[in-house]
Design an enzyme around this catalytic site. Structure first.
Site, PDB file in Angstrom:
ATOM      1  N   CYS A 262       5.591   3.705  -7.801  1.00 49.18           N
ATOM      2  CA  CYS A 262       5.906   2.549  -8.637  1.00 49.18           C
ATOM      3  C   CYS A 262       5.897   2.916 -10.120  1.00 49.18           C
ATOM      4  CB  CYS A 262       4.914   1.418  -8.372  1.00 49.18           C
ATOM      5  SG  CYS A 262       5.304   0.487  -6.866  1.00 49.18           S
TER       6      CYS A 262
ATOM      7  N   ARG B 235      27.373 -11.061   8.838  1.00 47.64           N
ATOM      8  CA  ARG B 235      25.969 -11.368   9.066  1.00 47.64           C
ATOM      9  C   ARG B 235      25.853 -12.724   9.764  1.00 47.64           C
ATOM     10  NH1 ARG B 235      24.242  -6.902   8.392  1.00 47.64           N
ATOM     11  NH2 ARG B 235      22.509  -6.266   7.063  1.00 47.64           N
TER      12      ARG B 235
ATOM     13  N   ARG C 194       2.584   1.957   2.991  1.00 50.70           N
ATOM     14  CA  ARG C 194       3.554   2.599   3.874  1.00 50.70           C
ATOM     15  C   ARG C 194       3.018   2.849   5.293  1.00 50.70           C
ATOM     16  NH1 ARG C 194       6.162   3.483   7.070  1.00 50.70           N
ATOM     17  NH2 ARG C 194       7.538   5.192   7.651  1.00 50.70           N
TER      18      ARG C 194
ATOM     19  N   CYS D  75       3.981  -2.334  -5.791  1.00 49.21           N
ATOM     20  CA  CYS D  75       2.575  -2.599  -6.142  1.00 49.21           C
ATOM     21  C   CYS D  75       2.331  -2.423  -7.640  1.00 49.21           C
ATOM     22  CB  CYS D  75       1.651  -1.687  -5.338  1.00 49.21           C
ATOM     23  SG  CYS D  75       1.621   0.024  -5.908  1.00 49.21           S
TER      24      CYS D  75
ATOM     25  N   HIS E 136      13.582  -8.953   8.993  1.00 45.58           N
ATOM     26  CA  HIS E 136      13.170  -8.492   7.660  1.00 45.58           C
ATOM     27  C   HIS E 136      14.133  -8.953   6.579  1.00 45.58           C
ATOM     28  CE1 HIS E 136      16.082  -5.583   9.086  1.00 45.58           C
ATOM     29  NE2 HIS E 136      16.326  -5.298   7.826  1.00 45.58           N
ATOM     30  N   GLU E 137      14.986  -9.951   6.875  1.00 43.26           N
ATOM     31  CA  GLU E 137      15.947 -10.442   5.869  1.00 43.26           C
ATOM     32  C   GLU E 137      15.724 -11.945   5.722  1.00 43.26           C
ATOM     33  OE1 GLU E 137      20.195  -8.025   5.679  1.00 43.26           O
ATOM     34  OE2 GLU E 137      20.153  -9.868   6.818  1.00 43.26           O
TER      35      GLU E 137
ATOM     36  N   CYS F 263       7.790   2.385  -3.143  1.00 42.40           N
ATOM     37  CA  CYS F 263       6.340   2.132  -3.215  1.00 42.40           C
ATOM     38  C   CYS F 263       5.669   2.596  -1.923  1.00 42.40           C
ATOM     39  CB  CYS F 263       6.086   0.635  -3.422  1.00 42.40           C
ATOM     40  SG  CYS F 263       4.339   0.186  -3.390  1.00 42.40           S
TER      41      CYS F 263
ATOM     42  N   CYS G  13      17.861  -7.565   2.219  1.00 41.99           N
ATOM     43  CA  CYS G  13      18.212  -6.248   2.773  1.00 41.99           C
ATOM     44  C   CYS G  13      19.637  -5.834   2.457  1.00 41.99           C
ATOM     45  CB  CYS G  13      17.935  -6.185   4.274  1.00 41.99           C
ATOM     46  SG  CYS G  13      18.344  -4.577   5.005  1.00 41.99           S
TER      47      CYS G  13
ATOM     48  N   CYS H  39       1.090   2.503  -7.710  1.00 38.24           N
ATOM     49  CA  CYS H  39       1.080   3.812  -7.052  1.00 38.24           C
ATOM     50  C   CYS H  39       1.955   4.792  -7.858  1.00 38.24           C
ATOM     51  CB  CYS H  39       1.557   3.701  -5.607  1.00 38.24           C
ATOM     52  SG  CYS H  39       3.318   3.397  -5.402  1.00 38.24           S
TER      53      CYS H  39
ATOM     54  N   CYS I  12      19.676  -7.955  11.249  1.00 39.69           N
ATOM     55  CA  CYS I  12      20.223  -6.713  10.684  1.00 39.69           C
ATOM     56  C   CYS I  12      20.106  -5.584  11.713  1.00 39.69           C
ATOM     57  CB  CYS I  12      19.460  -6.395   9.395  1.00 39.69           C
ATOM     58  SG  CYS I  12      19.733  -4.779   8.699  1.00 39.69           S
ATOM     59  N   HIS I  13      20.791  -4.479  11.433  1.00 41.24           N
ATOM     60  CA  HIS I  13      20.808  -3.364  12.390  1.00 41.24           C
ATOM     61  C   HIS I  13      19.437  -2.779  12.670  1.00 41.24           C
ATOM     62  CE1 HIS I  13      25.034  -2.834  13.180  1.00 41.24           C
ATOM     63  NE2 HIS I  13      25.220  -3.324  11.960  1.00 41.24           N
ATOM     64  N   THR I  14      18.559  -2.796  11.687  1.00 38.92           N
ATOM     65  CA  THR I  14      17.243  -2.194  11.907  1.00 38.92           C
ATOM     66  C   THR I  14      16.446  -2.992  12.938  1.00 38.92           C
ATOM     67  OG1 THR I  14      17.374  -1.650   9.578  1.00 38.92           O
ATOM     68  CG2 THR I  14      15.324  -1.123  10.674  1.00 38.92           C
TER      69      THR I  14
HETATM   70  N1  APR Z   1      34.485   5.631  10.991  1.00 43.80           N
HETATM   71  C1  APR Z   1      34.764   4.584  10.186  1.00 43.80           C
HETATM   72  N2  APR Z   1      34.174   3.369  10.334  1.00 43.80           N
HETATM   73  C2  APR Z   1      33.295   3.229  11.336  1.00 43.80           C
HETATM   74  C3  APR Z   1      32.962   4.275  12.217  1.00 43.80           C
HETATM   75  C4  APR Z   1      33.622   5.537  12.012  1.00 43.80           C
HETATM   76  N3  APR Z   1      33.375   6.579  12.784  1.00 43.80           N
HETATM   77  N4  APR Z   1      32.043   3.819  13.100  1.00 43.80           N
HETATM   78  C5  APR Z   1      31.798   2.531  12.782  1.00 43.80           C
HETATM   79  N5  APR Z   1      32.548   2.153  11.718  1.00 43.80           N
HETATM   80  C6  APR Z   1      32.590   0.865  11.044  1.00 43.80           C
HETATM   81  C7  APR Z   1      32.548  -0.339  11.954  1.00 43.80           C
HETATM   82  O1  APR Z   1      33.840  -0.678  12.430  1.00 43.80           O
HETATM   83  C8  APR Z   1      31.958  -1.428  11.040  1.00 43.80           C
HETATM   84  O2  APR Z   1      32.960  -2.151  10.373  1.00 43.80           O
HETATM   85  O3  APR Z   1      31.414   0.740  10.257  1.00 43.80           O
HETATM   86  C9  APR Z   1      31.135  -0.642  10.024  1.00 43.80           C
HETATM   87  C10 APR Z   1      29.629  -0.868  10.135  1.00 43.80           C
HETATM   88  O4  APR Z   1      29.379  -2.183   9.805  1.00 43.80           O
HETATM   89  P1  APR Z   1      28.195  -3.042  10.456  1.00 43.80           P
HETATM   90  O5  APR Z   1      28.050  -2.643  11.893  1.00 43.80           O
HETATM   91  O6  APR Z   1      28.443  -4.463  10.149  1.00 43.80           O
HETATM   92  O7  APR Z   1      26.886  -2.469   9.684  1.00 43.80           O
HETATM   93  P2  APR Z   1      26.143  -2.872   8.341  1.00 43.80           P
HETATM   94  O8  APR Z   1      25.290  -4.060   8.538  1.00 43.80           O
HETATM   95  O9  APR Z   1      27.103  -2.883   7.195  1.00 43.80           O
HETATM   96  O10 APR Z   1      25.170  -1.614   8.194  1.00 43.80           O
HETATM   97  C11 APR Z   1      25.707  -0.315   8.071  1.00 43.80           C
HETATM   98  O11 APR Z   1      23.656   0.560   7.197  1.00 43.80           O
HETATM   99  O12 APR Z   1      21.706  -0.652   7.330  1.00 43.80           O
HETATM  100  C12 APR Z   1      22.398   0.424   7.817  1.00 43.80           C
HETATM  101  O13 APR Z   1      21.610   0.863  10.000  1.00 43.80           O
HETATM  102  C13 APR Z   1      22.634   0.228   9.278  1.00 43.80           C
HETATM  103  O14 APR Z   1      23.635   2.239   9.658  1.00 43.80           O
HETATM  104  C14 APR Z   1      23.918   0.880   9.471  1.00 43.80           C
HETATM  105  C15 APR Z   1      24.663   0.744   8.163  1.00 43.80           C
HETATM  106 ZN    ZN Z   2       3.648   1.054  -5.370  1.00 47.60          ZN
END
Ligand code: APR
Ligand code: ZN
Length: 376
Positions: A104, A371, A116, A98, A68-69, A112, A175, A101, A46-48
């Site tokens: 929760c 994904r 943290r 939990c 984390h997924e 929660c 996630c 807290c 994932c992005h994080t």
């Molecule tokens: N305008 C419109 N669409 C955009 C722009 C923009 N300026 N910039 C990026 N995108 C589109 C991309 O083309 C892509 O399809 O946003 C989409 C983002 O999708 P993913 O990269 O697959 O991200 P995703 O896993 O869905 O997560 C999205 O949530 O969890 C958070 O940190 C993560 O910020 C991220 C967001």
């Molecule tokens: Zn809690």
């Protein structure tokens, strides 16, 4: 029998920021009181994970086991653990529950706070670590560290799920999917017949669309600068599309006002850009439009708009993990998937072995994947 013993296993280790992960043999110590050791069978990327690997997370500590997924099977439990037992199928939770807290106990939040601070520091609740590699301790990540064949989590960070559910799919409920789906249902509480719009059609945005559809939205706009995303979004329930790049001389706000009767009832930002956060708010209908921020903006970024936008009835919200109280909700979301109410398989673009985990990061960065799931 591995109970009470250190386990040697494979893991993808991030030794330092901005470097590819390397596959290593690591040692995983047994769970201590209130902890659970889990054999991970699958994990999403994932992005994080990428954000921390790229060195952008101010809390990020290296060397670390990211991820984390995940989904796995309990191998052993520490003293006092009662909610899961060896053999249970589980999904680790970066937002724990939990039950005790202040957060929760409050029905208005799922955040929660019990562990943290230690979770943020990359250590177990007692302040120590369970991973070593080549004589060095490795940090934990988001209370999960699923890029390892075995991990140790706090009991409050573990949800027990239907053992029939395929872990290489439902791991994604740890996630992205739950986050988007819950943002529509729990945070925005989308009402029947409403007009919704979703900025960003990645996994999170698609899950929001699924939630808007489940809530009975009459129209769901997808907004993305990559038109290759539109067809998949249609399959999830999007009905209309806007590519801001088709309108080089207009703001998206102007485009939306020309296409709709005064804007959207609900909008969602699933990108993580403060510019699209502003746009999503300002594309809401005067008097009642509500915008929910889901995307994670870079550290230090700030949002802005004219206060008039709020004075005239628009509402700005945000949510984390879809507002779900995690241990209560994740098993139910798995059941919804098993009952075919919730799509999950459709989010998996690639299934890869651990050795190809760096490819999964590349597919995410280049937009090739919704994904990727790593299987051990
Ligand atoms: N305008 C419109 N669409 C955009 C722009 C923009 N300026 N910039 C990026 N995108 C589109 C991309 O083309 C892509 O399809 O946003 C989409 C983002 O999708 P993913 O990269 O697959 O991200 P995703 O896993 O869905 O997560 C999205 O949530 O969890 C958070 O940190 C993560 O910020 C991220 C967001
Ligand atoms: Zn809690």
């Amino acid at each position: 029998d591995t109970i009470g013993k250190v386990i040697s296993c494979k893991a993808a280790v991030a030794w330092e920021p901005k470097k590819p992960l390397t596959i290593e043999t690591i040692e995983v110590a047994p769970p201590r009181a209130g902890e659970v050791r889990i054999k991970i069978l699958a994990t999403g990327v994932c992005h994080t994970d990428a954000y921390t690997l790229d060195g952008h997370d101010p809390e990020g500590a290296f060397p670390v086991v990211l991820g984390h997924e995940g989904g796995g099977i309990v191998e052993s439990v520490g003293e006092g653990v009662t909610s899961v037992a060896p053999g249970d199928h589980v999904i680790p939770l970066y937002t724990p529950q939990c039950y005790d807290c202040k957060f929760c106990r409050n029905p208005k939040t799922n955040l929660c706070q019990r562990i943290r601070s230690t979770q943020g520091q990359g250590v177990m609740p007692d302040g120590t670590k369970r991973f070593t590699c080549k004589g060095k301790e490795l940090f934990h990540f988001m209370g999960c560290s699923t890029f390892s064949e075995y991990t140790v989590c706090a009991e409050i960070s573990v949800s027990k799920v239907d053992p029939q559910a395929p872990l290489d799919k439902v791991c994604l409920l740890g996630c992205g999917i739950s986050t988007g789906y819950g943002a529509a249902l729990n945070t925005a509480k989308v009402s029947e017949g409403s007009i919704c719009a979703v900025w960003g059609l990645g996994a999170v945005g698609l899950a929001v669309i699924m939630g808007c559809k489940a809530a009975g939205a009459s129209q769901i706009y997808g907004v993305d600068i990559n038109p290759a995303k539109f067809e998949t979004a249609r399959q999830f329930g999007a009905t209309d599309f806007i590519n801001p790049k088709d309108y080089p001389d207009k703001t998206i706000q102007e485009v939306v006002m020309s296409l709709t009767d005064g804007g959207f009832d609900y909008t969602f930002e699933c990108i993580g850009s403060v510019h699209t956060m502003r746009a999503a708010l300002e594309c809401c209908h005067k008097g009642w439009g509500e915008s929910t921020i889901i995307g994670v903006a870079a550290a230090g970024q700030e949002i802005s708009t004219r206060p008039f936008q709020l004075v005239t009835g628009r509402v700005w919200r945000g949510s984390a993990f879809g507002g779900w109280k995690s241990r209560d909700a994740v098993p139910k979301l798995v059941d919804e998937y098993m009952n075919k109410k919730l799509k999950v398989d459709e989010f998996v673009t690639f299934t890869l072995p651990l050795g190809q985990i760096n490819d999964a990061f590349e597919y995410m960065h280049t937009g090739k994947s919704i994904r990727s799931v790593i299987v051990f």
